[in-house]
Enzyme design. Sequence first.
Site, short mmCIF file in Angstrom:
data_model
loop_
_atom_site.label_atom_id
_atom_site.label_comp_id
_atom_site.label_asym_id
_atom_site.label_seq_id
_atom_site.Cartn_x
_atom_site.Cartn_y
_atom_site.Cartn_z
CE LYS A 78 -17.11 42.55 2.24
NZ LYS A 78 -18.70 43.86 1.79
CB SER A 153 -21.19 41.46 2.59
OG SER A 153 -20.31 42.66 1.83
CB SER A 177 -21.85 44.72 0.88
OG SER A 177 -23.07 44.12 0.53
#
Length: 482
Positions: A78, A153, A177
Amino acid sequence: MEWSFQPAEEILAALRTGAVTSAELTDEAIARIEREDEVINAICVPDFDRARAAAQRADQARARGEDRPLLGVPVTVKESYDMAGLPTTWGMPPHRDYLPAEDAVQVARLKAAGAVVLGKTNVPLGLQDIQSFNDIYGTTVNPWDHGRTAGGSSGGSAAALASGFGALSIGSDLAGSLRTPAHFCGVYAHKPTLGLAAVRGMVPPSEPAFPAEPDLAVVGPMARTARDLALLLDVMAGPDPLTYGVAHRSALPPARHERLRDFRVLVVDDHPLIPAGAAVRAGVRRVADALVGGGARVAWRSPLLPDLAEAAKLYMELLISGSVARFPIESLEQLRAEADDKSLDAVRLDAMLFSHSDWMEADKRRKVHRHGWRRLFAEFDAVVCPITPTPAFPHDHHPNPMERHIDIDGVEYPYFDQLVWAGLATMPGLPATAIPAGLSPEGLPVGVQLVGPMFEDRTPLRLAELLEREIGGFQAPGGGVR
């Protein structure tokens, strides 16, 4: 053979027998990304040259007889994790040129385990959305329907896995997320117990990468199978070597049971503050039916379940007060005056004005809920419930999220109300595993979460593995090669 959708576990077996090399796997993954990611936009920061070099080193190490947990396996990371030599922006334009000097502790653990990092995956602005779009890298689309979000996210990571861009990914979870993008894209994710995995280096670019103990947030694994989640969690778990790691080591207990018929499971598909849509309830029902069919003891209600309405309000207080402390918001009083005093919007707006004593009181109430969950998990091994009320929704980039809405079977609700299901596990710090549970009538993935007892992460992970055998797991979008 095409390896793009194979589980990491099978890739490792093939690497050990010499059926494939890491260089071949990496070249195949890069070719796939170059061919398909122009549309998906999952890999926002490619790192292909270093990936190829790492793959060559992995092959050389294996030729010398070395074997590590992820040696030679292509993975993604990420964007919010620091990775030396690559930008860490959290999607914030003022930081587009920020280059950290050191790897985050989890990136270092991936590399030490032998993983080959292909690049970094897209996120929303400041990691503060249920979608993944920002002015630096643009919008990540859902591989199943490009008009819909991949979630946030960790949306870039989920979309990458669903598209065959690497076998594993690491993300983070504060408001679902990890779990929400997995649910939207049809993959697996695990939100570990709060504090189980070190978070140093998963920090906004404006802040130093010191050891930290977040109030709600965790880092965790994403994969295309339940067993791969467990494999990656073993790499990630453990305290920060600069703090608790000086004196402590992680030693997770084994799963409570190995057979489906031995599990005691509470199923929850109704929330007092927001309904679950028909497609999501059908996914929960499918999992419940598989549990019953496998001989598990299943209940649909229990007086031991903590008050979900109170839990949701408490979660919003802790979530929003913490978020505002990191990302201040102007004109709070005006926003507060506009809120309906009985709504979750009012709870969120009140939380923006929390004092330290307000937070301490909320934390005290959290401890009461946490003890309630301990009592529940003396009678049950896991709780099955939704992750969000709906499958992936259409892109909604309205600049004021407070004016967005989520459509649940034709009725509109405030956009951020959908977080209450994620908060069910986040507020008390419980582990939760997101698993695929079929497709909606529109052909969109539907996932559910398996919530387990604190620091018994292997219990929901084992249950996820057993359910994968019963109801199936990951499907490639569009019926692609798997």
